[in-house]
Design an enzyme around this catalytic site. Structure first.
Site, PDB file in Angstrom:
ATOM      1  N   CYS A   1       0.816  -1.211   0.000  1.00  0.00           N
ATOM      2  CA  CYS A   1       0.000   0.000   0.000  1.00  0.00           C
ATOM      3  C   CYS A   1       0.847   1.258   0.000  1.00  0.00           C
ATOM      4  CB  CYS A   1      -0.925   0.026   1.221  1.00  0.00           C
ATOM      5  SG  CYS A   1      -2.100  -1.337   1.260  1.00  0.00           S
ATOM      6  N   ASN A  21      -2.623   4.175   4.812  1.00  0.00           N
ATOM      7  CA  ASN A  21      -2.932   3.187   3.777  1.00  0.00           C
ATOM      8  C   ASN A  21      -4.382   2.695   3.976  1.00  0.00           C
ATOM      9  OD1 ASN A  21      -2.266   1.667   6.180  1.00  0.00           O
ATOM     10  ND2 ASN A  21      -2.140  -0.128   4.879  1.00  0.00           N
ATOM     11  N   CYS A  55      -5.945   0.101   5.038  1.00  0.00           N
ATOM     12  CA  CYS A  55      -6.386  -0.588   6.256  1.00  0.00           C
ATOM     13  C   CYS A  55      -5.981   0.130   7.536  1.00  0.00           C
ATOM     14  CB  CYS A  55      -5.841  -2.015   6.269  1.00  0.00           C
ATOM     15  SG  CYS A  55      -6.606  -3.063   5.022  1.00  0.00           S
ATOM     16  N   GLU A  61      -3.053   0.736   9.106  1.00  0.00           N
ATOM     17  CA  GLU A  61      -1.928   0.388   9.982  1.00  0.00           C
ATOM     18  C   GLU A  61      -0.662   1.192   9.700  1.00  0.00           C
ATOM     19  OE1 GLU A  61      -1.428  -2.480   6.492  1.00  0.00           O
ATOM     20  OE2 GLU A  61      -3.072  -1.601   7.644  1.00  0.00           O
TER      21      GLU A  61
END
Length: 825
Positions: A90, A293, A295, A297
């Site tokens: 990502c 990114n 998601c 994290e």
């Protein structure tokens, strides 16, 4: 050594689903086993070492993967294959306010769109901060026009993501962020309420200033550098001394409640605490973080990337599920050191979609080593995820991982040099680095460090299936010990697998006498069987040892009180977390992960009765509804008979078996010789295909209502004003009118709510169970129809279409929406 190897007798055989996922997503060419993939990855990364070291390092890398290191999905799927595909999962990419080119160092909207398409084509997901784009209604001096706002441009990125197929037959994933002080923030919060932006996760970038205003129940200014239109200035908009325009002021609590209500109902938007992200950033002295990114994290700067890998924690549990169970920290640290070296090499081995990404990565050499299988490992150690002892061990694991990773990066710096933007004094002054042990800080001062950031806990869905025997996902507990996973085959058939959690499999192997479905030891606790506070406590325990962030979902049950839910986010901010994502079971479809992955990548997708696929028409009769509808175009008055048939589908709601009724077939029994009837018939067939495949009917009908044609408005029904005048209701096209009519059928049936949104599964199940009693159908919100004012709404509920448009007219009770005629006299 793998935990399986410590069991009496033979190790556990791989699950069938694990073999299929491995071969479908990661094994290439003549590869058939996990060892084949690992050998390819080890060879590809070792090839970036000095020639004299390659053979030794290849073997070292291979052993590290055998003993618990799982590189990120892009690395496993593309390393060593000579593809023009990235090994990086990502990215974050900037978006400016100009249309094309560059302005203030940011690419224009269409330039950014092209860059994102290239990144997704090469296999990467992308996060963006859209806050630079001027608000809706802002003055555009160059063209003497008005701006359409960031949400309208996000729709372009959404369509591009839907169109561009990523390397490896994946669909792209996206994260859209907007600052809390942007004047279009309310539009952004509501952007996905009706199923739009289906290829985006969205999050609000929340500042500390806003949170302080929230605590004080104060006002909060929405600001932008763009000049508002005259009507906004007349309404009080003004320019501050710093040059920013204050578009308006809102009550902080009202704005916060709109975020919380949307998240409670639809699981979005998420919340990013952007000042916390920047305050804990190791590179606080040379970069600004505005987005993450997809998601969440990895908070990243413009063109930043996340180079990911995870340690399978179940591999470091000795004597699992016994009184002697222990966690081997020494072995974990050894594997972590090799993993750091491998991820550092990925930055040199990968193909970069854009030169800016390559430049950014080489200047800072960010990597993200995390772990997977925490929930499974705790079960194997006899510890509950939701107990203090479980959180304590998780914190210890994270601390050991941190120290091992930073020590390994210092050793790499001694061998290969520090990252180019390393500056010892400001780096050591960072908040996170200040918490490192003193010996590590001194080593960094003397030798430097190879990687600016080293740690990230990412979601690990398919790599956990393929390489870790379905150990639990990332930092999460197990969602279920076993579940049915269904995969659609190329011929349209469906294949079912039983998928078992790794720790549960071990328990069944060690206790063959245990009755299936019988009681399990107390440490076997799943995500929805623990309190939301316990999920939050785990984040609080681990986050201080992670230099970027953690992808974690706080699961809450459908009946979780709203006031408690809202308090979770305030508590997360007070605890110093960088963000929070929650999931409460809901009926909204189209999150980025659901749309970006195939059904083969989704565990238990067919457990949702709304999405269960029917491959053929069942024997016997279907319950059907036929509605006569009349409408007028410039070509004259038309009459249609529309039929919708319904089928019963079984599945789960909050883990409980349910049966619901849903549309199965759409039909127009009419002559097909005219052009209009042909397109309507074809639309009915397409809707039927979508319904049988478990697709989003609510979204499809909403899209039909957005269709515009050149033939002028279509009149469909009337409203009567207080003065007795009849006001026609218009649609933008014949397709829009038909879409509206079908919505009304489904509203009356109880499948959609009064606004055309999908009714939740649990409510559908209750309606079907109570079918002997009248279904409580929500009335049509007439005021929401085009061209209808609040004063024109009102009236009794029509028994035919559900509209609140039933009035006395000419001695009869008549519906001004569907022309139903009731009592006369």
């Amino acid at each position: 050594m793998n935990a399986n190897d410590k069991l009496p007798g033979m190790p556990l055989p791989p699950q069938e689903v694990s073999i299929d996922v491995l071969r479908e997503k990661y094994a290439k060419g003549d590869e058939t086993t996990v060892a084949d993939v690992r050998r390819r990855v080890a060879k590809a990364l070792a090839a970036r070492e000095a020639p004299a070291l390659r053979a030794e390092q290849e073997e070292r890398f291979f052993r590290a993967m055998e003993h618990g290191f799982v590189p990120g999905g892009r690395i496993n799927s593309a390393a060593g294959l000579q593809l023009k595909a990235t090994l990086i999962n990502c990215f974050v990419q900037p978006v400016g306010d100009s249309v094309t080119g560059f302005e203030d160092g940011l690419p224009g909207i269409y330039t950014a769109l092209a860059e994102a398409a290239e990144t997704m084509r090469r296999g990467g997901g992308v996060g963006y901060d859209f806050s630079a784009i001027r608000p809706f209604g802002a003055v555009v001096h160059g063209t003497r026009s008005r701006a359409s706002g960031p949400v309208s441009y996000m729709e372009l990125f959404d369509a591009s993501c839907r169109t561009v197929e990523s390397a490896g037959a994946r669909r792209g994933a996206q994260m859209g962020v907007l600052r809390i002080d942007h004047p279009d923030i309310e539009r952004f919060i509501a952007a996905k309420d009706r199923g739009g932006l289906s290829n985006f996760n969205i999050s609000v970038g929340v500042s500390d200033a806003f949170m302080h205003a929230l605590e004080a129940d104060a006002g909060f200014a929405l600001v932008h550098r763009a000049e508002p239109g005259e009507e906004f200035i007349e309404g009080g908009a003004h320019q501050r001394e710093d040059g920013l325009w204050v578009w308006r002021e809102v009550r902080a609590r009202t704005l916060w409640d709109s975020i919380m209500a949307s998240t409670y109902d639809h699981a979005e938007p998420g919340v990013l605490f952007i000042d916390r992200m920047n305050g804990e950033n190791n590179l606080w002295y040379c970069e600004q973080l505005r987005a993450t990114n997809p998601c969440g994290e990895q908070p990243l700067p413009a063109y930043g990337c996340c180079d990911l890998g995870s340690l399978n924690l179940t591999c470091f549990v000795d004597a699992p599920l016994t009184q002697q169970a222990r966690f081997d920290f020494k072995r974990m640290r050894e594997v972590a050191a090799v993993a750091v070296r491998m991820l550092d090499l990925v930055l040199d081995a990968t193909e970069w979609p854009l030169p800016q990404q390559a430049e950014e990565a080489r200047a800072k050499r960010r990597i993200g080593l995390g772990f997977l299988g925490l929930g499974s490992a705790l079960v194997m150690l006899g510890l509950r995820y939701d107990a203090p002892e479980g959180r304590l061990l998780a914190a210890q694991i994270a601390e050991h991982l941190r120290d091992a990773a930073y020590a390994a990066s210092v050793e790499l710096a001694r061998e290969k040099g520090s990252f180019p933007l390393f500056d010892a004094e400001p780096y050591l002054a960072g908040r996170f680095v200040a918490r490192l042990p003193q010996d590590l800080r001194e080593a960094i001062r003397v030798h430097g460090i190879r990687n600016s950031h080293l740690l990230s806990i990412a979601p690990t869905g398919t790599i956990a299936l393929a390489f870790a025997d379905n150990a639990s996902n990332g930092i999460e507990p197990a969602y279920s010990w076993t579940y049915q996973r269904k995969k659609r085959m190329p011929d349209g058939a469906t294949r079912a697998y039983e998928v078992q959690d790794h720790a549960w499999r071990l328990y069944q192997r060690l206790h063959p006498q245990a009755a299936p479905g019988g009681p399990l030891p107390p440490q076997f606790v799943t995500a929805l069987r623990m309190r939301a506070d316990d999920h939050l406590r785990m984040l609080e325990a681990v986050q201080p040892f992670i230099d970027t962030s953690i992808s974690k979902t706080v699961n809450v049950p459908a009946d979780y009180p709203y006031e408690d839910f809202r308090g979770l986010y305030l508590e997360a901010w007070r605890a110093g977390l960088k963000g929070l994502a929650t999931y409460r079971p809901n009926a909204v479809l189209g999150s980025v992960l659901g749309s970006a992955a195939s059904d083969a990548d989704q565990g238990g997708i067919d457990d949702d009765p709304l999405r269960r696929r029917f491959d053929g028409r069942p024997l016997g009769e279907l319950d059907s509804v036929t509605s006569k509808v009349e409408y007028a175009t410039q070509e004259g008055r038309k009459t249609l008979y529309l039929t919708v048939s319904f089928i019963r589908a079984e599945g789960l709601a909050d883990g409980v078996p349910v049966t619901i009724e849903r549309p199965f077939e759409f039909f127009m029994p009419a002559n097909q010789r005219s052009d209009g009837q042909q397109w309507i018939t074809s639309s009915m067939r397409l809707l039927s295909m979508l319904a049988r495949a478990g697709g989003p009917i609510a979204k499809a009908l909403a899209d039909m209502r957005d269709v515009v044609w050149e033939k002028g408005p279509v009149r469909c029904g009337f409203l009567t004003r207080e003065d007795g005048a009849r006001v026609p209701v218009f649609h933008d096209s014949e397709a829009a009118a038909v879409g509206f009519m079908l919505q009304r059928i489904l509203v009356k049936r109880g499948f959609l709510d009064s606004q055309g949104n999908q009714v939740p599964v649990a409510q559908l199940a209750r309606q079907l169970a109570a079918r002997g009693a009248p279904i409580e159908t929500p009335p049509l919100d007439v005021a929401a129809l085009p061209g209808v004012t609040a004063a024109e709404a009102g009236g009794a509920t029509c028994p035919e279409c559900g509209a609140r448009a039933l009035r006395k007219s000419e001695g009869c009770t008549r519906c001004n929406n569907c022309q139903y005629v009731g009592e006369c006299g």
